[in-house]
Design a protein around this motif. Structure first.
Motif, mmCIF file in Angstrom:
data_model
loop_
_atom_site.group_PDB
_atom_site.id
_atom_site.type_symbol
_atom_site.label_atom_id
_atom_site.label_comp_id
_atom_site.label_asym_id
_atom_site.label_seq_id
_atom_site.Cartn_x
_atom_site.Cartn_y
_atom_site.Cartn_z
ATOM 1 N N LYS A 70 -20.936 -14.789 -84.406
ATOM 2 C CA LYS A 70 -21.364 -15.688 -85.596
ATOM 3 C C LYS A 70 -22.742 -16.356 -85.225
ATOM 4 O O LYS A 70 -23.772 -16.584 -85.986
ATOM 5 C CB LYS A 70 -20.451 -16.706 -86.173
ATOM 6 C CG LYS A 70 -21.247 -17.379 -87.458
ATOM 7 C CD LYS A 70 -19.987 -18.560 -87.701
ATOM 8 C CE LYS A 70 -20.141 -19.195 -89.088
ATOM 9 N NZ LYS A 70 -19.131 -20.258 -89.579
ATOM 10 N N GLY A 71 -22.835 -16.830 -83.910
ATOM 11 C CA GLY A 71 -23.875 -17.424 -83.302
ATOM 12 C C GLY A 71 -25.157 -16.633 -83.284
ATOM 13 O O GLY A 71 -26.234 -16.946 -83.698
ATOM 14 N N LEU A 72 -24.719 -15.324 -82.563
ATOM 15 C CA LEU A 72 -25.816 -14.234 -82.617
ATOM 16 C C LEU A 72 -26.343 -13.836 -84.079
ATOM 17 O O LEU A 72 -27.766 -13.742 -84.325
ATOM 18 C CB LEU A 72 -25.359 -12.952 -81.930
ATOM 19 C CG LEU A 72 -24.802 -13.090 -80.423
ATOM 20 C CD1 LEU A 72 -24.200 -11.964 -79.996
ATOM 21 C CD2 LEU A 72 -25.989 -13.513 -79.687
ATOM 22 N N TYR A 77 -26.783 -16.007 -86.757
ATOM 23 C CA TYR A 77 -27.575 -16.993 -87.265
ATOM 24 C C TYR A 77 -28.913 -16.794 -86.189
ATOM 25 O O TYR A 77 -30.007 -17.095 -87.097
ATOM 26 C CB TYR A 77 -27.112 -18.105 -86.913
ATOM 27 C CG TYR A 77 -25.986 -18.637 -87.743
ATOM 28 C CD1 TYR A 77 -26.208 -18.541 -89.359
ATOM 29 C CD2 TYR A 77 -24.810 -19.265 -87.586
ATOM 30 C CE1 TYR A 77 -25.286 -19.009 -90.356
ATOM 31 C CE2 TYR A 77 -23.797 -19.843 -88.535
ATOM 32 C CZ TYR A 77 -24.277 -19.758 -89.987
ATOM 33 O OH TYR A 77 -23.232 -20.032 -90.806
ATOM 34 N N ARG A 78 -29.027 -16.496 -85.170
ATOM 35 C CA ARG A 78 -30.127 -16.253 -84.373
ATOM 36 C C ARG A 78 -30.825 -15.085 -84.847
ATOM 37 O O ARG A 78 -32.188 -14.938 -85.101
ATOM 38 C CB ARG A 78 -29.811 -15.883 -82.832
ATOM 39 C CG ARG A 78 -31.004 -15.809 -82.093
ATOM 40 C CD ARG A 78 -30.738 -15.696 -80.591
ATOM 41 N NE ARG A 78 -30.375 -14.382 -80.101
ATOM 42 C CZ ARG A 78 -29.908 -13.945 -78.912
ATOM 43 N NH1 ARG A 78 -29.559 -15.025 -78.274
ATOM 44 N NH2 ARG A 78 -29.417 -12.771 -78.412
ATOM 45 N N SER A 118 -27.552 -21.477 -85.132
ATOM 46 C CA SER A 118 -27.068 -20.681 -83.801
ATOM 47 C C SER A 118 -26.530 -21.674 -82.677
ATOM 48 O O SER A 118 -25.574 -21.312 -82.005
ATOM 49 C CB SER A 118 -28.148 -19.593 -83.326
ATOM 50 O OG SER A 118 -27.591 -18.935 -82.406
ATOM 51 N N THR A 143 -31.265 -17.733 -77.432
ATOM 52 C CA THR A 143 -31.511 -18.343 -78.708
ATOM 53 C C THR A 143 -32.697 -19.491 -78.518
ATOM 54 O O THR A 143 -33.544 -19.643 -79.211
ATOM 55 C CB THR A 143 -30.200 -19.022 -79.398
ATOM 56 O OG1 THR A 143 -29.600 -18.295 -79.807
ATOM 57 C CG2 THR A 143 -30.894 -19.855 -80.511
#
Length: 331
Positions: A51-53, A55-56, A64, A96
């Protein structure tokens, strides 16, 4: 990998190809909650990292970082500061910050991640190679080229140890380009030859980096006025693209660049043929009114004018040579 997580990755891959941003975000959030409810920490961590990737990738850097920082705290608690999972998260978090433009924080995170990986009982040489590559790229972006070169040399060393031959040629090319920027001619030439040798050795395989790297090497050679070798390299890149991808825009670019190198050698007619093909390919892709197409045909008109002037000079020269010499009669 569990059957459940295999389903997650398959669905994620499908949504990456066909889904909207909203659908992907909803999917990741639902799976994040699902894994948390089940109490499977590592699967939850994998989904949260993804999920963080995500957003990035869509440019939501603050979101992210927020997701990855929450994962960072959880990993510290559950796996510890020296775990490979924590090191992997630091690498992603550094990526990020790099995208955000915070180069110093990115460097600190990459270096911390690298230190953890290098301290593992079983060294993951591929990951270390990638981390040194990340560090080199950040230092290049900061304009600190000597530090960048040192990290890139280390990256090469680890790639060679890892056996990832498909990446070795790419690193040779990057070293050639970096040393060219540093005005270190001998090292530039050394890595150009290494890169070309590596790419030619594996040129029968489909590799997304191959043609782009050859084009870049051709560019270095062209800037060094090594026109003959540049033309050869551009021609190789075009042949590779034709073999694996067909007459694409990138194919046309390499034919156009080949024409420039041939023109630098004085091979104007050969340059015209290469440029004409580039124009035909571009016209087929974009239509005759496209700006790129018009630019190629404008360049072609200049070459035609140059050829016409050359023929005119040659004709005048021939007339001058064949003109009979008048003999003065001495009375």
């Amino acid at each position: 990998m569990t059957t459940e997580m295999q389903q997650f990755w398959e669905t994620r891959d499908r949504l990456m190809r066909t889904g909207s941003v909203e659908r992907m975000e909803t999917f990741l959030t639902q799976w994040q909650q699902k894994m948390e409810t089940k109490g499977n920490f590592l699967d939850w961590a994998s989904v949260t990292n993804e999920k963080g990737l995500f957003y990035r990738k869509i440019g939501l850097f603050e979101e992210s970082i927020s997701v990855m920082e929450s994962l960072r705290k959880a990993l510290l608690k559950e796996r510890g500061r020296h775990s490979p999972e924590y090191a992997s998260l630091l690498n992603n978090l550094g990526g990020t910050y790099r995208k955000m433009g915070d180069k110093d924080t990115a460097i600190a995170l990459f270096e911390e991640s690298l230190a953890i990986y290098k301290a593992q009982a079983r060294l993951n040489v591929s990951v270390c190679a990638s981390l040194y590559l990340n560090l080199s790229q950040v230092y290049q972006e900061k304009g600190e080229l000597e530090k960048a070169a040192k990290r890139l040399e280390e990256s090469l060393r680890y790639f060679l140890l890892s056996g990832r031959q498909k990446d070795v040629g790419r690193v040779y090319y990057q070293l050639a380009f970096l040393y060219y920027r540093m005005d270190e001619g001998d090292k530039t030439d050394q890595y150009i030859e290494k890169a070309l040798s590596e790419f030619r050795l594996h040129g029968d395989r489909k590799n997304p980096y191959y043609a782009a790297a050859l084009n870049g090497l051709g560019g270095i050679l062209y800037q060094k006025a090594a026109y003959e070798k540049a033309a050869q390299v551009y021609h190789e890149a075009a042949a590779y693209l034709l073999k694996f991808y067909g007459k694409t825009h990138e194919y046309a670019i390499n034919r156009q660049h080949e024409a420039w190198a041939l023109r630098g050698m004085g091979r104007i007619q050969d340059a015209r043929e290469a440029l004409l093909e580039a124009g035909i390919v571009c016209k087929g892709l974009y239509g005759k009114e496209n700006e790129k197409v018009r630019a190629v045909y404008d360049e072609l008109a200049m070459i035609d004018k140059e050829l016409a002037e050359h023929r005119e000079r040659a004709t005048l020269s021939l007339i001058h040579i064949s003109e009979p010499t008048r003999l003065d009669v001495i009375s």
